[in-house]
Scaffold this motif. Structure first.
Motif, PDB file in Angstrom:
ATOM      1  N   VAL A 133       0.735  -1.178  -0.062  1.00  0.00           N
ATOM      2  CA  VAL A 133       0.149  -0.085  -0.003  1.00  0.00           C
ATOM      3  C   VAL A 133       0.683   1.140  -0.006  1.00  0.00           C
ATOM      4  N   LEU A 134       1.906   1.301   0.849  1.00  0.00           N
ATOM      5  CA  LEU A 134       2.693   2.316   0.890  1.00  0.00           C
ATOM      6  C   LEU A 134       3.469   2.556  -0.314  1.00  0.00           C
ATOM      7  N   GLN A 135       3.791   1.725  -1.184  1.00  0.00           N
ATOM      8  CA  GLN A 135       4.421   1.982  -2.393  1.00  0.00           C
ATOM      9  C   GLN A 135       3.522   2.182  -3.506  1.00  0.00           C
ATOM     10  N   SER A 136       2.332   1.491  -3.446  1.00  0.00           N
ATOM     11  CA  SER A 136       1.676   1.822  -4.587  1.00  0.00           C
ATOM     12  C   SER A 136       0.824   2.977  -4.550  1.00  0.00           C
ATOM     13  N   ARG A 137       0.611   3.801  -3.077  1.00  0.00           N
ATOM     14  CA  ARG A 137      -0.120   4.852  -3.045  1.00  0.00           C
ATOM     15  C   ARG A 137       0.668   6.071  -2.753  1.00  0.00           C
ATOM     16  N   MET A 138       2.076   5.898  -2.349  1.00  0.00           N
ATOM     17  CA  MET A 138       2.818   6.738  -1.941  1.00  0.00           C
ATOM     18  C   MET A 138       4.430   6.697  -2.561  1.00  0.00           C
ATOM     19  N   ARG A 139       4.501   5.776  -3.075  1.00  0.00           N
ATOM     20  CA  ARG A 139       5.903   5.673  -3.903  1.00  0.00           C
ATOM     21  C   ARG A 139       6.994   5.757  -2.929  1.00  0.00           C
ATOM     22  N   LEU A 140       6.868   4.924  -1.477  1.00  0.00           N
ATOM     23  CA  LEU A 140       7.557   5.237  -0.538  1.00  0.00           C
ATOM     24  C   LEU A 140       8.874   4.665  -0.608  1.00  0.00           C
ATOM     25  N   PHE A 141       8.994   3.846  -1.458  1.00  0.00           N
ATOM     26  CA  PHE A 141      10.283   2.990  -1.576  1.00  0.00           C
ATOM     27  C   PHE A 141      11.004   3.115  -2.825  1.00  0.00           C
ATOM     28  N   SER A 142      10.597   4.208  -3.735  1.00  0.00           N
ATOM     29  CA  SER A 142      11.078   4.620  -4.939  1.00  0.00           C
ATOM     30  C   SER A 142      11.268   6.155  -4.969  1.00  0.00           C
ATOM     31  N   PRO A 143      12.497   6.677  -4.867  1.00  0.00           N
ATOM     32  CA  PRO A 143      13.835   5.736  -4.936  1.00  0.00           C
ATOM     33  C   PRO A 143      14.130   5.307  -3.299  1.00  0.00           C
ATOM     34  N   TYR A 144      14.887   4.230  -3.534  1.00  0.00           N
ATOM     35  CA  TYR A 144      15.213   3.508  -2.209  1.00  0.00           C
ATOM     36  C   TYR A 144      16.172   4.104  -1.302  1.00  0.00           C
ATOM     37  N   THR A 145      15.619   5.102  -0.565  1.00  0.00           N
ATOM     38  CA  THR A 145      16.629   5.883   0.342  1.00  0.00           C
ATOM     39  C   THR A 145      17.022   5.023   1.600  1.00  0.00           C
ATOM     40  N   PRO A 146      17.988   5.571   2.543  1.00  0.00           N
ATOM     41  CA  PRO A 146      18.109   5.008   3.876  1.00  0.00           C
ATOM     42  C   PRO A 146      16.832   4.842   4.470  1.00  0.00           C
ATOM     43  N   VAL A 147      16.048   5.718   4.609  1.00  0.00           N
ATOM     44  CA  VAL A 147      14.944   5.746   5.439  1.00  0.00           C
ATOM     45  C   VAL A 147      13.999   4.947   4.845  1.00  0.00           C
TER      46      VAL A 147
END
Length: 491
Positions: free
Chosen positions: A40-54
């Motif tokens: 959900v976080l990836q599809s809705r917020m693109r949280l892991f793209s780019p793949y930062t340390p956080v």
């Protein structure tokens, strides 16, 4: 290791009662909700793209941390951890729209102005399979060390004779997942071009040799270091690496039987039923459970005879892999429910999970066969339990992928599909899945090191959790480094 500590540790990890299936399912629910929240976080917020340390830290907490806490501190209140995962996923899913990814320009336009595109793979990369396999591996890696600490519930440890537990399920699931992906090579070859029995045996022994060598190394190290071990788990000399190592040659024989009975599911059931008949109608069950250990066979009778049950589990995994790995057929807009079940991956998984679960219920029900689950015997109920659980878990992971990433397999080109699949896959889970067996080996080595250098049973919760967090962090870091270096170690 001191003799008293060794005896105490053997007594601690002995589980005579087991745990309920519902208790085990609560841990699997945490694993499922972790995948859901990540998706959900990836599809809705693109949280892991780019793949930062956080992003990497959040990925680690969801992929590894949730499982670790579910099997330790939150084991008595799994509903609280489930809510901590479910509520954020529900809120983000409802309040945020799908975040579009920037278009990928993977190939320069051709001279005639038309971009050249590669044909779609017949066996595409499927993120939900990666998430499922890697999560199962993480549960296994966590449990093999956590079981030596008091913060890990005793009911999750392997059951001595009869019953179900988390670690009993983990062992069978490891074999099942190996079967799921092993069928890929079989699917890549046309039926007319498949190698004969002799060539298959030679190839299978090549794959088995490293595992058998690891089994010998583990045997020598365990005996040489006087490491705490349960003789009733696999026997005096046998260990899990031997079970894994002998699977490929026997599977090669069953591939010949596949020409007569073209269904791995049927073959696995036939093997499981025949083995159960032998257990119930001969002295084999008594021999395995209470027989004297007078020679090499009797000393390792648990590992040798339970191998038949694990072989059935492996074949069942191949049966599932044979229909989830190929590309799904396109459906008409007016397709019926029957068409959805017959021609979609999710429909097939849900139907298979229903069938396997029904068979498991019949095997243990008072109105059915009234059998008891035994990991030590790897009997018919154990085989059906492991298969039904893993098929249902795959169906849940597939449903999450359909919900959050419905357009992965609708890409116009192979390159675009690969990009969509990468975006829909947790980097940590991808790294675990890519080098699963070597990571499992490293986890075993670290487990041995910790047990030989620390009094694990005397540690409090805070000390135990500090060691376990450091342990899973090292394993995850090792997996990520291998992936960053583009290293795939196949044993």
């Amino acid at each position: 290791m001191a003799r008293d500590d060794k005896a105490q540790k053997i007594e601690w990890v002995s589980n005579l009662m087991g745990s309920s299936v519902a208790d085990i399912n609560s841990v699997s629910l945490v694993m499922t909700l972790s995948i859901l929240l990540w998706s959900v976080l990836q599809s809705r917020m693109r949280l892991f793209s780019p793949y930062t340390p956080v992003a990497c830290l959040i990925d680690f907490l969801l992929s590894c941390g949730a499982i670790l806490f579910a099997t330790t501190l939150y084991s008595s209140s799994p509903w609280l951890l489930n809510m901590l995962l479910l509520l954020p996923a529900a809120i983000v899913f409802v309040t945020c729209r799908t975040a579009p990814f920037p278009p990928s320009h993977l190939r320069p336009p051709a001279k005639n102005g038309v971009a050249k595109q590669s044909p779609q793979d017949r066996l595409p990369f499927k993120p939900f399979v990666t998430h499922y396999r890697a999560s199962m591996l993480i549960v296994t890696c966590v449990a093999i060390l956590a079981v030596d600490f008091r913060v890990f519930p005793r009911r999750f440890a392997k059951v001595e004779n009869w019953g179900t537990s988390l670690m009993d399920l983990g062992v069978g699931s490891f074999v099942f997942t190996s079967g799921v992906v092993s069928v890929r090579a079989w699917l890549k070859t046309e039926a007319t071009n498949r190698p004969g029995l002799w060539n298959r045996l030679v190839s299978s022994f090549r794959h088995s040799l490293p595992l058998l060598v690891l089994g010998v190394i583990r045997l020598i190290s365990v005996k040489g270091l006087d490491y705490a071990e349960h003789v009733t788990e696999y026997g005096v000399h046998w260990n899990f690496f031997f079970t894994l190592g002998f699977l490929p040659p026997f599977v090669a024989f069953f591939q010949s039987a596949f020409d007569i009975v073209p269904s791995y599911a049927v073959l696995s059931c036939v093997l499981g039923v025949l083995y159960e008949i032998a257990l119930d109608n001969t002295r084999l069950k008594a021999y395995i459970l209470i027989g004297p250990r007078t020679n090499l066979l009797s000393q390792n009778r648990e590992g040798i005879f339970s191998f038949l049950g694990y072989l059935a589990i492996f074949l069942a995994g191949q049966s599932v892999g044979s229909f989830i790995l190929p590309r799904q057929q396109s459906l008409r807009k007016d397709a019926s429910i029957v068409d959805v079940v017959k021609h979609t991956t999710l429909g097939k998984l849900m139907f298979s999970a229903l069938i396997w679960s029904t068979l498991f219920y019949v095997s243990i029900s008072y109105y059915g066969f009234g059998l008891s689950v035994s990991r030590r015997l790897a009997n018919l109920p154990y085989f059906l339990w492991v298969t039904s659980f893993n098929t249902a878990q795959l169906a849940l992971c597939c449903a999450i992928e359909h919900l959050c990433f419905p357009n992965i397999y609708k890409a116009a080109s192979k390159e675009e599909e690969v990009q969509r699949s990468k975006r829909a896959t947790s980097p940590i889970l991808f790294a675990f899945n890519r080098n699963g067996l070597i990571i499992f080996l490293v986890a075993n080595l670290l487990t041995g090191l910790v047990n030989l250098t620390m009094p694990t049973l005397r540690m409090g919760d805070l000390q135990s959790m500090a060691i376990l967090v450091a342990y899973i962090t090292i394993i995850a870091g090792f997996a990520l480094v291998l992936n960053m270096l583009d290293v795939s170690i196949k044993l």
